[in-house]
Structure formats: C-alpha cells, structure tokens
Design a protein around this motif. Structure first.
Motif, PDB file in Angstrom:
ATOM      1  N   SER A 194       0.825  -1.221   0.000  1.00  0.00           N
ATOM      2  CA  SER A 194       0.000   0.000   0.000  1.00  0.00           C
ATOM      3  C   SER A 194       0.854   1.264   0.000  1.00  0.00           C
ATOM      4  O   SER A 194       0.419   2.302  -0.506  1.00  0.00           O
ATOM      5  N   ALA A 195       2.095   1.194   0.519  1.00  0.00           N
ATOM      6  CA  ALA A 195       2.966   2.385   0.479  1.00  0.00           C
ATOM      7  C   ALA A 195       3.297   2.795  -0.954  1.00  0.00           C
ATOM      8  O   ALA A 195       3.667   3.951  -1.199  1.00  0.00           O
ATOM      9  N   SER A 196       3.161   1.878  -1.922  1.00  0.00           N
ATOM     10  CA  SER A 196       3.462   2.240  -3.318  1.00  0.00           C
ATOM     11  C   SER A 196       2.462   3.264  -3.858  1.00  0.00           C
ATOM     12  O   SER A 196       2.771   3.992  -4.800  1.00  0.00           O
ATOM     13  N   PHE A 197       1.274   3.354  -3.237  1.00  0.00           N
ATOM     14  CA  PHE A 197       0.297   4.362  -3.679  1.00  0.00           C
ATOM     15  C   PHE A 197       0.847   5.782  -3.511  1.00  0.00           C
ATOM     16  O   PHE A 197       0.389   6.712  -4.171  1.00  0.00           O
ATOM     17  N   LEU A 198       1.827   5.930  -2.607  1.00  0.00           N
ATOM     18  CA  LEU A 198       2.396   7.263  -2.368  1.00  0.00           C
ATOM     19  C   LEU A 198       3.114   7.789  -3.608  1.00  0.00           C
ATOM     20  O   LEU A 198       3.320   9.000  -3.746  1.00  0.00           O
ATOM     21  N   GLN A 199       3.514   6.888  -4.509  1.00  0.00           N
ATOM     22  CA  GLN A 199       4.180   7.325  -5.748  1.00  0.00           C
ATOM     23  C   GLN A 199       3.316   8.312  -6.531  1.00  0.00           C
ATOM     24  O   GLN A 199       3.831   9.133  -7.283  1.00  0.00           O
ATOM     25  N   ASP A 200       1.994   8.211  -6.378  1.00  0.00           N
ATOM     26  CA  ASP A 200       1.082   9.071  -7.135  1.00  0.00           C
ATOM     27  C   ASP A 200       0.641  10.305  -6.338  1.00  0.00           C
ATOM     28  O   ASP A 200      -0.220  11.048  -6.788  1.00  0.00           O
ATOM     29  N   HIS A 201       1.222  10.502  -5.140  1.00  0.00           N
ATOM     30  CA  HIS A 201       0.824  11.656  -4.327  1.00  0.00           C
ATOM     31  C   HIS A 201       1.661  12.877  -4.716  1.00  0.00           C
ATOM     32  O   HIS A 201       2.840  12.754  -5.025  1.00  0.00           O
ATOM     33  N   ALA A 202       1.035  14.057  -4.672  1.00  0.00           N
ATOM     34  CA  ALA A 202       1.716  15.277  -5.133  1.00  0.00           C
ATOM     35  C   ALA A 202       2.780  15.775  -4.154  1.00  0.00           C
ATOM     36  O   ALA A 202       3.704  16.491  -4.545  1.00  0.00           O
ATOM     37  N   ASP A 203       2.685  15.420  -2.870  1.00  0.00           N
ATOM     38  CA  ASP A 203       3.636  15.956  -1.890  1.00  0.00           C
ATOM     39  C   ASP A 203       3.933  14.922  -0.803  1.00  0.00           C
ATOM     40  O   ASP A 203       3.609  15.111   0.369  1.00  0.00           O
ATOM     41  N   ALA A 204       4.514  13.802  -1.223  1.00  0.00           N
ATOM     42  CA  ALA A 204       4.935  12.766  -0.266  1.00  0.00           C
ATOM     43  C   ALA A 204       6.454  12.629  -0.348  1.00  0.00           C
ATOM     44  O   ALA A 204       7.023  12.666  -1.439  1.00  0.00           O
ATOM     45  N   THR A 205       7.094  12.505   0.810  1.00  0.00           N
ATOM     46  CA  THR A 205       8.563  12.372   0.870  1.00  0.00           C
ATOM     47  C   THR A 205       8.921  11.231   1.815  1.00  0.00           C
ATOM     48  O   THR A 205       8.289  11.074   2.856  1.00  0.00           O
ATOM     49  N   PHE A 206       9.922  10.436   1.441  1.00  0.00           N
ATOM     50  CA  PHE A 206      10.455   9.408   2.339  1.00  0.00           C
ATOM     51  C   PHE A 206      11.652   9.997   3.086  1.00  0.00           C
ATOM     52  O   PHE A 206      12.542  10.578   2.463  1.00  0.00           O
ATOM     53  N   TYR A 207      11.667   9.856   4.416  1.00  0.00           N
ATOM     54  CA  TYR A 207      12.797  10.241   5.256  1.00  0.00           C
ATOM     55  C   TYR A 207      13.426   8.949   5.760  1.00  0.00           C
ATOM     56  O   TYR A 207      12.788   8.213   6.527  1.00  0.00           O
ATOM     57  N   LEU A 208      14.660   8.673   5.343  1.00  0.00           N
ATOM     58  CA  LEU A 208      15.286   7.387   5.649  1.00  0.00           C
ATOM     59  C   LEU A 208      16.606   7.597   6.378  1.00  0.00           C
ATOM     60  O   LEU A 208      17.265   8.628   6.197  1.00  0.00           O
ATOM     61  N   ASP A 209      17.015   6.598   7.171  1.00  0.00           N
ATOM     62  CA  ASP A 209      18.405   6.596   7.611  1.00  0.00           C
ATOM     63  C   ASP A 209      19.201   5.818   6.551  1.00  0.00           C
ATOM     64  O   ASP A 209      18.615   5.250   5.607  1.00  0.00           O
ATOM     65  N   SER A 210      20.505   5.805   6.680  1.00  0.00           N
ATOM     66  CA  SER A 210      21.325   5.224   5.599  1.00  0.00           C
ATOM     67  C   SER A 210      21.039   3.731   5.430  1.00  0.00           C
ATOM     68  O   SER A 210      21.081   3.211   4.323  1.00  0.00           O
ATOM     69  N   GLU A 211      20.677   3.042   6.518  1.00  0.00           N
ATOM     70  CA  GLU A 211      20.397   1.605   6.415  1.00  0.00           C
ATOM     71  C   GLU A 211      19.106   1.324   5.663  1.00  0.00           C
ATOM     72  O   GLU A 211      19.047   0.442   4.804  1.00  0.00           O
ATOM     73  N   ALA A 212      18.064   2.078   5.950  1.00  0.00           N
ATOM     74  CA  ALA A 212      16.780   1.864   5.261  1.00  0.00           C
ATOM     75  C   ALA A 212      16.873   2.254   3.779  1.00  0.00           C
ATOM     76  O   ALA A 212      16.133   1.752   2.951  1.00  0.00           O
ATOM     77  N   GLY A 213      17.833   3.152   3.470  1.00  0.00           N
ATOM     78  CA  GLY A 213      17.997   3.591   2.089  1.00  0.00           C
ATOM     79  C   GLY A 213      19.057   2.799   1.333  1.00  0.00           C
ATOM     80  O   GLY A 213      19.367   3.109   0.185  1.00  0.00           O
ATOM     81  N   ALA A 214      19.590   1.764   1.961  1.00  0.00           N
ATOM     82  CA  ALA A 214      20.772   1.080   1.409  1.00  0.00           C
ATOM     83  C   ALA A 214      20.510   0.355   0.095  1.00  0.00           C
ATOM     84  O   ALA A 214      21.446   0.108  -0.671  1.00  0.00           O
TER      85      ALA A 214
END
Ligand code: F6R
Length: 251
Positions: A229-249
C-alpha cells in the motif's frame, strides 16, 4: 535505481527526525498564523519515537505549541481499551500528548472497544471528523514489512476508507514481543484507509534500519499496487520518504 518520489537519506534517525520535526513545527506555526488550527495525522510504533522526542523538545524550548493543533491517529487495535499499555491511545499519551499542551478534545484516535454493531458508524464518524476539521495538513507514516501504511495490509484498495482490518500474520509476528507472545496480539484493528491517507495535503514516510530496506525499495521503485500500500504514495503530489542510511541502502 530511479525513485518516483522525493527521498531524503540522513546519517541516522535522530538527524532525520530533527529535520522533519523542525519542518512540521514551521508548518504548524504558518497554518496557525493564517488563522486556523493545524491538522496532523499521526502514527505509532517504534519508528516515530525519535520524531516525537524532537517535537517534545521543540515544545519544551518554547518553539512549538499544540494549543491549536488537531490530531488524528492512523489506527488502533480492536479489543484493547485505551488504558491497555499496548493500545495506541496509551502510546500517544506516553510518547507525545502527555508532554505537550494539546487540548484533549483535539485528539482523535479510533476506539478499540467499539462493538460490532457500532463499528461502521464509528468509522464513518472518524472520516466525518477529519472532513469537518478541514482535512489533514500533514500525515506521518511508518511502513510495515508487508508494505502497509496505517494497517492497510496487502489487498487494501486504493480507495479504502477507515474500517475494520485484519492484521497480516507478519504484522502480528512483529508485534508479538511487545505483547509478550503472538497469542496476545489482536487479530483486528481499525485503520484509516489508503484513500483517507492519500487525501492528506503533505505526507512524510519514515523508515529506519536494514530490516526496512527491501520494502522501502519496493514501495519506491516497484509497481503501484495494492499488494504494497505504500506504493500508492508514488502518485501523491507531496509525499517524501525520510530514511536513515540503512533503510535507504537498497536504493
Ligand atoms: C502505526 C502504523 C503502522 C506502523 C508500521 C511500522 O500507527 O500504522 O503502519 O507505522 O507497522 O511499525 P514500526 O514503526 O514499529 O516498525
């Protein structure tokens, strides 16, 4: 790999949480200055803990008041009274509300003790309360290993609204240690729907640690699907992912 929405990767969760807390404080101030309350959608779980610590710090330092903030939590376990230590109402009191100046009448969390006969009306009233407040200005999200936002487990439609949901076995397993065993983890919850969440004007999804790296990659770079369900955020006009380096690895 190309991501379809903005991603900000920080050295650690404290740095990410500090940045976001300052942004949210600025948003609350500017909305309050425009003459209306700010409406925040809030999440529970381990992920928002450093963010709530930062909001509490800003409040203590006199930089953020919750006097004109209205909140709506994403979800609550069904069958847990608000005074159960694992209820999301108790969590919010302990981690944020108990430390700031929010008026109690401004706090909204689904009622985990609502009976089957009143459930539908309770969910409809929750949606109506969000509408009556003017909609959500800022929605905070975590992400589950199933890709859920709120408790919108795989198969939750894009248009879903606040309703009773069945927790995925993986989600229940992840909650088992906190409940002292799988048999104590509720099977159902009330959750805002994907449609409810996606109507928020601004959204931040937070994720920390290597256990989230795979599902973060899927949500950002995989197909838009009700299986994540988080993939639906791809179509949102103002959604941002805030990650630490491990989650973004894995990006
Ligand atoms: C919490 C919620 C969930 C969590 C997710 C991640 O209100 O709706 O979607 O954000 O399960 O949980 P943690 O942060 O404990 O890894």
């Amino acid at each position: 790999m190309t991501e379809s929405l903005p991603v900000r990767i920080f050295p650690d969760r404290t740095a990410a949480s500090r940045t976001l807390a300052e942004e949210v404080a600025a948003l609350v101030r500017s909305i309050n200055d425009s003459g209306r309350p700010a409406v925040l959608g809030l999440a529970t779980g381990r992920t928002p803990l450093p963010f709530y610590a930062e909001l509490t710090r800003l409040h203590r330092e006199g930089k953020l008041s919750f006097a004109r903030v209205v909140t709506f939590n994403l979800d609550e376990y069904l069958g847990l009274p608000g005074n159960h230590p694992e209820s999301y109402r108790a969590f919010m009191q302990k981690e944020l509300f108990g430390h700031v100046d929010i008026p109690v009448e401004n706090i909204h969390i689904p009622d985990g003790m609502v009976g089957p006969a009143e459930l539908e009306a309770h969910c409809a009233a929750y949606e109506e309360a969000i509408r009556a407040a003017g909609g959500i200005d800022f929605q905070l999200l975590g992400i589950g290993r199933t890709g859920h936002i709120g408790f919108n487990e795989p198969g939750s439609p894009r248009e879903s609204r606040t309703r009773r949901v069945e927790l995925d076995p993986i989600t229940r397993q992840d909650a088992a240690p906190a409940f002292g065993g799988l048999e104590h983890v509720p099977e159902y919850a009330i959750s805002m729907g994907c449609g409810t969440i996606l109507e928020a004007r601004r959204i931040a999804l937070l994720a920390w640690g290597s256990a989230k790296a795979g599902i973060v990659r899927e949500a950002l770079t995989g197909p838009v699907t009700d299986q994540v369900s988080a993939s639906f955020l791809q179509d949102h006009a103002d959604a941002t992912f805030y990650l630490d380096s491990e989650a973004g690895a894995e990006l």
